[in-house]
Scaffold this active site. Structure first.
Site, PDB file in Angstrom:
ATOM      1  N   TRP A 103      39.239  41.323  47.711  1.00  0.00           N
ATOM      2  CA  TRP A 103      38.666  42.615  47.320  1.00  0.00           C
ATOM      3  C   TRP A 103      37.561  42.475  46.296  1.00  0.00           C
ATOM      4  O   TRP A 103      36.542  43.178  46.363  1.00  0.00           O
ATOM      5  CB  TRP A 103      39.770  43.561  46.836  1.00  0.00           C
ATOM      6  CG  TRP A 103      40.660  43.919  47.985  1.00  0.00           C
ATOM      7  CD1 TRP A 103      41.918  43.466  48.234  1.00  0.00           C
ATOM      8  CD2 TRP A 103      40.311  44.750  49.116  1.00  0.00           C
ATOM      9  NE1 TRP A 103      42.388  43.962  49.425  1.00  0.00           N
ATOM     10  CE2 TRP A 103      41.421  44.753  49.990  1.00  0.00           C
ATOM     11  CE3 TRP A 103      39.178  45.464  49.481  1.00  0.00           C
ATOM     12  CZ2 TRP A 103      41.436  45.464  51.191  1.00  0.00           C
ATOM     13  CZ3 TRP A 103      39.188  46.174  50.681  1.00  0.00           C
ATOM     14  CH2 TRP A 103      40.302  46.173  51.508  1.00  0.00           C
ATOM     15  N   ASP A 172      39.333  47.224  39.285  1.00  0.00           N
ATOM     16  CA  ASP A 172      39.870  47.777  40.529  1.00  0.00           C
ATOM     17  C   ASP A 172      41.381  47.549  40.462  1.00  0.00           C
ATOM     18  O   ASP A 172      41.862  46.427  40.608  1.00  0.00           O
ATOM     19  CB  ASP A 172      39.260  47.062  41.740  1.00  0.00           C
ATOM     20  CG  ASP A 172      39.923  47.490  43.052  1.00  0.00           C
ATOM     21  OD1 ASP A 172      40.821  48.355  43.028  1.00  0.00           O
ATOM     22  OD2 ASP A 172      39.543  46.938  44.108  1.00  0.00           O
ATOM     23  N   LYS A 196      48.928  53.314  47.501  1.00  0.00           N
ATOM     24  CA  LYS A 196      49.878  52.235  47.231  1.00  0.00           C
ATOM     25  C   LYS A 196      50.885  52.686  46.174  1.00  0.00           C
ATOM     26  O   LYS A 196      52.071  52.760  46.428  1.00  0.00           O
ATOM     27  CB  LYS A 196      49.142  50.982  46.773  1.00  0.00           C
ATOM     28  CG  LYS A 196      48.153  50.495  47.828  1.00  0.00           C
ATOM     29  CD  LYS A 196      47.254  49.422  47.301  1.00  0.00           C
ATOM     30  CE  LYS A 196      46.080  49.152  48.198  1.00  0.00           C
ATOM     31  NZ  LYS A 196      46.402  48.675  49.542  1.00  0.00           N
TER      32      LYS A 196
HETATM   33  N1  PMP Z   1      40.768  47.281  46.392  1.00  0.00           N
HETATM   34  C1  PMP Z   1      41.983  46.763  46.604  1.00  0.00           C
HETATM   35  C2  PMP Z   1      42.562  45.841  45.563  1.00  0.00           C
HETATM   36  C3  PMP Z   1      42.704  47.105  47.743  1.00  0.00           C
HETATM   37  O1  PMP Z   1      43.916  46.583  47.949  1.00  0.00           O
HETATM   38  C4  PMP Z   1      42.141  47.999  48.670  1.00  0.00           C
HETATM   39  C5  PMP Z   1      42.867  48.455  49.909  1.00  0.00           C
HETATM   40  N2  PMP Z   1      43.852  47.692  50.372  1.00  0.00           N
HETATM   41  C6  PMP Z   1      40.870  48.486  48.428  1.00  0.00           C
HETATM   42  C7  PMP Z   1      40.217  48.117  47.269  1.00  0.00           C
HETATM   43  C8  PMP Z   1      40.199  49.432  49.376  1.00  0.00           C
HETATM   44  O2  PMP Z   1      40.781  50.679  49.327  1.00  0.00           O
HETATM   45  P1  PMP Z   1      40.342  51.823  50.361  1.00  0.00           P
HETATM   46  O3  PMP Z   1      40.765  51.355  51.713  1.00  0.00           O
HETATM   47  O4  PMP Z   1      41.070  53.033  49.899  1.00  0.00           O
HETATM   48  O5  PMP Z   1      38.870  51.970  50.256  1.00  0.00           O
END
Ligand code: PMP
Length: 363
Positions: A103, A172, A196
């Protein structure tokens, strides 16, 4: 269909049973009495109350003041922030990025596309199994970006480190939101998708220091990407995702009632994680954790077992009602997401299954 013993999905993830019951009851009452939460307008006094309570719950749990921090309910997922944030700060010195997993790697790539971000640490050569204790940041970056918990690789910064890595942290926290309290003195922004630890898909929560937003300049950007606009409109610039925000309110109400503080949430999660890591460490190498010891996540426990036994393990787990344990398609192996809604007894049951599976292999 077996009874579901536990849904270990990484997100959208299991919700606390008490939260589901509250929502169910409220919907039942609303069907009889008038406008339900699924129909409620975003510009209504009822929704303002829901939004304000959700904001207050989040600030209270983190121990933050509304005069210092804005809580914004946004759409586009956590992902939209990857590009929106650097775009709002293009006029300032380049931001610095810690790349510690899938991520943060994407976030860095997006930041590079809209500004000139600098990578100050990269864990890819170690398959994202480690985290830095220090990073060397030169100049005066507009912010230092990190992903506190890498959902796919199962590495999580110890919370003490968040105040020592640098200034103007942007975190994040999508997969460890509201799971521990920490020192916010160096934090400019923290954001998380809700699906989550804080509700359902459809809303992303950004907690932003007001002085950080004040520095932004969104000239030339689509208006939706302008954080100042969202602050000015108190998350009502466009049609707010009413139901997801309501669910976040119910989840945070539940957190305050059940735990009362993030210190209690942290202890609860630590015990669950330790149950699993202890079993893994005592398995004589049969199970192997992906993350190195001092980087292990309390939210996503990522592990492997002998490759030729993976299918059998997955099948038997499913028969016993353990759902969504497969690792992310990028990494393989297995991953148990044990967010706030997962109970200790569900983790104990899985640990027991892991132990008995190993015994059944005669190892
Ligand atoms: N950052 C992290 C650490 C994630 O785990 C996720 C989704 N699994 C995201 C960003 C992206 O989130 P979204 O799909 O809501 O854009």
């Amino acid at each position: 269909m077996p009874t579901i013993t536990a849904n270990f999905a990484a997100g959208p993830a299991a919700m606390p049973k008490a939260v589901l019951k509250t929502i169910h009851q409220q919907l039942g009452r609303d069907i009889e009495n008038g406008v339900s939460m699924l129909e409620l307008g975003h510009r209504t006094a009822e929704f303002y109350k829901v939004r304000d309570e959700a904001k207050k719950n989040i600030l209270d749990l983190y121990g933050l003041r509304a005069s210092e921090f804005s809580v914004l309910f946004l759409q586009g997922g956590a992902r939209l922030q990857f590009g929106a944030l650097p775009a709002n700060l293009r006029h300032l010195p380049k931001p610095a990025y810690i790349v510690s997993g899938h991520w943060s790697k994407i976030a860095y790539q997006e930041a590079q596309a809209v500004s000139s971000a600098e990578k100050v640490w990269d864990g890819e050569a170690d398959q994202f199994s480690k985290l830095p204790t220090q990073v060397s940041v030169t100049g005066n970056p507009s912010y230092l970006y990190l992903t506190s918990n890498e959902t796919i690789h199962g590495v999580q910064f110890p919370k003490e480190r968040l105040a020592t890595l640098g200034e103007n942290l942007v975190i994040d926290a999508s997969s460890d939101f509201l799971s521990y309290g920490f020192d916010w003195s160096k934090c400019a922004m923290l954001f998380a998708c809700a699906q989550k630890n804080a509700g359902i898909a459809g809303v992303t929560i950004a907690i932003m220091r007001n002085s950080f937003i004040d520095q932004m300049d969104a000239k030339g950007l689509p208006l939706y990407l302008d954080y100042k606009i969202h602050r000015e409109h108190d998350s009502l610039y466009n049609t707010t995702p009413v139901f997801p925000v309501y669910v976040t309110k119910v989840v945070t109400d539940w957190m305050l009632e059940r735990f009362g503080s993030l210190a209690k949430v942290e202890a609860f999660n630590k015990k669950k994680a330790e149950t699993l890591y202890t079993l893994i460490d005592q398995s004589g190498g049969f199970y192997k954790a992906h993350a190195e010891k001092n980087a292990r996540s309390h939210m996503n426990v990522v592990f492997t077992l002998p490759k030729d036994l993976e299918t059998k393990f997955a099948q038997e787990a499913k028969q016993k009602g353990f759902l969504n344990i497969e690792g992310h398609r990028f990494l393989g192996g297995f991953r148990l997401s044990i967010y706030n809604a997962i109970e200790q007894n569900q983790v104990d049951a899985f640990a027991e299954f892991m132990a008995s599976f190993q015994r059944s292999q005669g190892s």
